[in-house]
Design an enzyme around this catalytic site. Structure first.
Site, PDB file in Angstrom:
ATOM      1  N   HIS A 311       0.852  -1.192   0.000  1.00 42.02           N
ATOM      2  CA  HIS A 311       0.000   0.000   0.000  1.00 42.02           C
ATOM      3  C   HIS A 311       0.885   1.238   0.000  1.00 42.02           C
ATOM      4  CE1 HIS A 311      -3.150   2.840   1.127  1.00 42.02           C
ATOM      5  NE2 HIS A 311      -3.990   1.913   0.715  1.00 42.02           N
ATOM      6  N   ASP A 368      -7.919  -5.293   0.024  1.00 42.87           N
ATOM      7  CA  ASP A 368      -8.445  -6.199  -1.021  1.00 42.87           C
ATOM      8  C   ASP A 368      -8.095  -7.663  -0.795  1.00 42.87           C
ATOM      9  OD1 ASP A 368      -7.638  -3.478  -3.066  1.00 42.87           O
ATOM     10  OD2 ASP A 368      -9.679  -4.212  -2.730  1.00 42.87           O
TER      11      ASP A 368
HETATM   12  C1  SDX Z   1      -6.347   0.088  -2.982  1.00 40.64           C
HETATM   13  O1  SDX Z   1      -4.417   4.518  -2.076  1.00 40.64           O
HETATM   14  C2  SDX Z   1      -5.366   3.950  -1.449  1.00 40.64           C
HETATM   15  O2  SDX Z   1      -5.731   4.354  -0.367  1.00 40.64           O
HETATM   16  C3  SDX Z   1      -6.021   2.771  -2.200  1.00 40.64           C
HETATM   17  C4  SDX Z   1      -7.017   1.948  -1.398  1.00 40.64           C
HETATM   18  C5  SDX Z   1      -8.289   2.734  -1.108  1.00 40.64           C
HETATM   19  O3  SDX Z   1      -8.967   2.367  -0.138  1.00 40.64           O
HETATM   20  O4  SDX Z   1      -8.632   3.610  -1.943  1.00 40.64           O
HETATM   21  O5  SDX Z   1      -6.419   1.519  -0.200  1.00 40.64           O
HETATM   22  C6  SDX Z   1      -7.467   0.714  -2.205  1.00 40.64           C
HETATM   23  O6  SDX Z   1      -6.161   0.432  -4.114  1.00 40.64           O
HETATM   24  C7  SDX Z   1      -5.457  -0.903  -2.281  1.00 40.64           C
HETATM   25  C8  SDX Z   1      -4.273  -1.402  -3.179  1.00 40.64           C
HETATM   26  C9  SDX Z   1      -4.797  -2.477  -4.140  1.00 40.64           C
HETATM   27  N1  SDX Z   1      -3.758  -2.848  -5.119  1.00 40.64           N
HETATM   28  C10 SDX Z   1      -3.065  -4.023  -5.013  1.00 40.64           C
HETATM   29  O7  SDX Z   1      -3.208  -4.821  -4.112  1.00 40.64           O
HETATM   30  C11 SDX Z   1      -2.086  -4.265  -6.162  1.00 40.64           C
HETATM   31  C12 SDX Z   1      -0.765  -4.865  -5.628  1.00 40.64           C
HETATM   32  N2  SDX Z   1      -0.075  -3.800  -4.872  1.00 40.64           N
HETATM   33  C13 SDX Z   1       0.989  -3.061  -5.568  1.00 40.64           C
HETATM   34  O8  SDX Z   1       0.794  -2.902  -6.933  1.00 40.64           O
HETATM   35  C14 SDX Z   1       1.427  -1.816  -4.782  1.00 40.64           C
HETATM   36  O9  SDX Z   1       1.706  -2.220  -3.510  1.00 40.64           O
HETATM   37  C15 SDX Z   1       0.519  -0.610  -4.729  1.00 40.64           C
HETATM   38  C16 SDX Z   1       0.057  -0.188  -6.083  1.00 40.64           C
HETATM   39  C17 SDX Z   1      -0.672  -0.869  -3.872  1.00 40.64           C
HETATM   40  C18 SDX Z   1       1.321   0.525  -4.094  1.00 40.64           C
HETATM   41  O10 SDX Z   1       2.308   0.863  -4.984  1.00 40.64           O
HETATM   42  P1  SDX Z   1       3.449   1.947  -4.607  1.00 40.64           P
HETATM   43  O11 SDX Z   1       3.098   2.701  -3.376  1.00 40.64           O
HETATM   44  O12 SDX Z   1       3.734   2.722  -5.839  1.00 40.64           O
HETATM   45  O13 SDX Z   1       4.676   1.061  -4.173  1.00 40.64           O
HETATM   46  P2  SDX Z   1       5.847   0.602  -5.147  1.00 40.64           P
HETATM   47  O14 SDX Z   1       5.282  -0.040  -6.375  1.00 40.64           O
HETATM   48  O15 SDX Z   1       6.810   1.739  -5.287  1.00 40.64           O
HETATM   49  O16 SDX Z   1       6.504  -0.574  -4.256  1.00 40.64           O
HETATM   50  C19 SDX Z   1       7.581  -0.332  -3.354  1.00 40.64           C
HETATM   51  C20 SDX Z   1       8.398  -1.626  -3.388  1.00 40.64           C
HETATM   52  C21 SDX Z   1       8.884  -1.995  -4.813  1.00 40.64           C
HETATM   53  O17 SDX Z   1      10.061  -2.781  -4.674  1.00 40.64           O
HETATM   54  P3  SDX Z   1      11.523  -1.997  -4.825  1.00 40.64           P
HETATM   55  O18 SDX Z   1      11.510  -1.284  -6.138  1.00 40.64           O
HETATM   56  O19 SDX Z   1      11.613  -1.074  -3.619  1.00 40.64           O
HETATM   57  O20 SDX Z   1      12.536  -3.134  -4.769  1.00 40.64           O
HETATM   58  O21 SDX Z   1       7.583  -2.741  -2.979  1.00 40.64           O
HETATM   59  C22 SDX Z   1       7.421  -3.667  -4.050  1.00 40.64           C
HETATM   60  C23 SDX Z   1       7.800  -2.910  -5.309  1.00 40.64           C
HETATM   61  O22 SDX Z   1       8.271  -3.815  -6.302  1.00 40.64           O
HETATM   62  N3  SDX Z   1       6.010  -4.072  -4.056  1.00 40.64           N
HETATM   63  C24 SDX Z   1       5.577  -5.321  -4.262  1.00 40.64           C
HETATM   64  C25 SDX Z   1       4.176  -5.256  -4.139  1.00 40.64           C
HETATM   65  N4  SDX Z   1       3.806  -3.989  -3.859  1.00 40.64           N
HETATM   66  C26 SDX Z   1       4.946  -3.267  -3.813  1.00 40.64           C
HETATM   67  N5  SDX Z   1       6.233  -6.470  -4.542  1.00 40.64           N
HETATM   68  C27 SDX Z   1       5.451  -7.576  -4.707  1.00 40.64           C
HETATM   69  N6  SDX Z   1       4.113  -7.606  -4.593  1.00 40.64           N
HETATM   70  C28 SDX Z   1       3.434  -6.457  -4.316  1.00 40.64           C
HETATM   71  N7  SDX Z   1       2.090  -6.466  -4.221  1.00 40.64           N
END
Ligand code: SDX
Length: 439
Positions: A311, A368
């Site tokens: 998140h 989720d």
């Molecule tokens: C919702 O914003 C809100 O409040 C949204 C929400 C709401 O109520 O409105 O809470 C609802 O949208 C919840 C999120 C639902 N989406 C998912 O579950 C999709 C999977 N999650 C990821 O795509 C991600 O965690 C996000 C999109 C939720 C957040 O993305 P960010 O903040 O841009 O984080 P990032 O991609 O920069 O990740 C930071 C690190 C990275 O690794 P490094 O580059 O530091 O090595 O964490 C890793 C990412 O690769 N990472 C994950 C991951 N999420 C982040 N690695 C594996 N699996 C994951 N799910």
């Protein structure tokens, strides 16, 4: 203009031999923000922050999140209290009006929701022209946008009473549209809303009642739906709410604004994740090798992500996920369901929370991760999971739109840093090119 309190200290920016003092403002919970409203005028500089990771787009009084401590409060009230003592309609009123309703306010609000629960009969025929199998989220955003053709436009110049009625109309009619979209998708006759049923009971009845098999409305399913809708009702400046504020800042009418929020929510990185989680759990269950998928999620060269994990704001367990996981386990054991996908989800969480890749990045289950398993057990079809999220988020979107139009908002128009071709590079390309336009 809503602003935070001026903080006792400011920040000083040193640049090109000059020093510029930037005020710091502090919010009611102690968060601090650098006020850069005068940055470009006083330094010529702009800031760059892809995804607005470090940027507050506005001041808001609606929802407070402390991502480090896993705190979520609507108008100052913790969600843990609201799910125990309020209904979704109470929380919708709280978000839109700022306080929980008195008994009379609640009756008036419920009456307004009932009076605005039917869609215009001409809108009903729109459903006949969507192709079989169209995703309900595409139907939902289209139909919400079409509301602007059937109901008086609601923009900043309208009256306060029209705004109140239109906010209630969105929260109520969109629920009817969602249920009608589902009925059309399964080829069953639509079921109209009823004034004798509560908000959530009405939705379940419109979804599952049929002329040949009357739907039994269970109090436990209605309670669960209230809890799930309350937990999804708002989440400060998430992607879809930011879309609502951006579109609304151009003084677009409320329906088009909410339609834009619905489209933003449908993305798999946002609200679409609840359906993507179930699809992923089913794939992992069928494959049987959970560790393989955990490895893929950790591999920088692999686009695979654990859906329902991570998140932007929560760097602790999402407090909503904690409540939903408990409700999910209790409900499934009560109905005697042994959903293998819940076992897969529990195992993924157990492995991830003990793996440095996830721990170091503060990646926990988000709202989720368990929601879809609970919706499945409640009989909600998978292609309606994100629609459920949109229905629940309506009061949040409406509250932010209402706060934005009441706050002398400037149109959202960010700057950029241009890194394209220079005039000199273009000039070289144009040199020697004869005019090729034939008169
Ligand atoms: C919702 O914003 C809100 O409040 C949204 C929400 C709401 O109520 O409105 O809470 C609802 O949208 C919840 C999120 C639902 N989406 C998912 O579950 C999709 C999977 N999650 C990821 O795509 C991600 O965690 C996000 C999109 C939720 C957040 O993305 P960010 O903040 O841009 O984080 P990032 O991609 O920069 O990740 C930071 C690190 C990275 O690794 P490094 O580059 O530091 O090595 O964490 C890793 C990412 O690769 N990472 C994950 C991951 N999420 C982040 N690695 C594996 N699996 C994951 N799910």
């Amino acid at each position: 203009m809503m602003t935070g309190e001026k903080y006792k200290e400011s920040a000083v920016l040193k640049f090109e031999g000059r020093e510029v003092e930037l005020p710091v403002v502090v919010g009611t919970e102690g968060d601090k923000a650098l006020d850069i409203k005068q940055l470009r005028a006083s330094t010529g500089l702009v800031t760059i922050d892809p995804g607005f990771v470090n940027t507050a787009s506005c001041c808001s009084q609606i929802t407070y999140i402390d991502g480090d401590r896993g705190i979520l409060r609507y108008r100052g009230i913790p969600i843990e209290e609201l799910v125990k003592k309020s209904t979704f309609v109470d929380v919708a009123y709280l978000l839109v009006h700022g306080t929980l309703p008195t008994e009379q306010e609640r009756l008036d609000f419920s009456c307004m929701l009932n009076l605005n629960s039917m869609i215009h009969e001409d809108m009903r025929h729109f459903f006949d022209h969507f192709p079989q199998g169209a995703h309900p989220m595409h139907i939902l955003s289209t139909m919400i946008n079409a509301m602007a053709a059937f109901y008086p436009n609601v923009d900043v110049n309208t009256t306060a009473s029209n705004i109140e009625q239109s906010c209630a109309r969105v929260i109520s009619i969109v629920r009817t549209i969602a249920a009608f979209a589902y009925k059309k998708s399964i080829g069953e006759p639509i079921v109209y809303p009823r004034h004798d049923l509560s908000y959530c009971a009405n939705f379940l009845n419109m979804m599952f009642d049929s002329p040949v098999q009357p739907y039994h409305i269970s109090a436990e399913t209605v309670r669960l739906l209230n809890v799930l809708f309350i937990l999804h009702a708002d989440h400060e400046q998430n992607c879809s709410t930011s879309a609502v504020r951006a579109i609304g800042s151009a003084q677009v009418n409320l329906y088009a604004t909410i339609s834009a929020g619905t489209s933003a929510l449908s993305g798999p990185l946002h609200g679409g994740a609840n359906q993507a989680v179930i699809e992923q759990l089913r794939m992992i269950h069928a494959d049987g090798d959970i560790e393989k998928f955990i490895k893929m999620a950790k591999d920088k060269n692999n686009p695979f992500r654990l859906m329902g994990f991570g998140h932007r704001v929560y760097k602790a367990y999402d407090p909503r996920a904690a409540i939903i996981r408990k409700e999910c386990e209790n409900y499934l054991s009560r109905i005697g369901s042994n959903d293998p996908l819940l076992n897969v989800a529990r195992r993924i969480e157990e492995i991830a929370l003990n793996d440095s890749y996830f721990v170091d990045r503060c990646l926990y289950p988000n709202v989720d991760f368990y929601t879809g398993i609970l919706y499945r057990a409640m009989g909600i079809p998978e292609n309606m999971f994100t629609v459920m999220f949109a229905l629940a988020r309506l009061p949040g979107w409406v509250a932010h739109w209402k706060e934005m139009i009441g706050d002398e908002t400037k149109i959202v128009r960010p700057r950029q840093l241009y890194v394209g071709r220079t005039l000199q590079e273009v000039g070289e390309e144009l040199e020697g090119r004869a005019s090729t336009f034939l008169l």
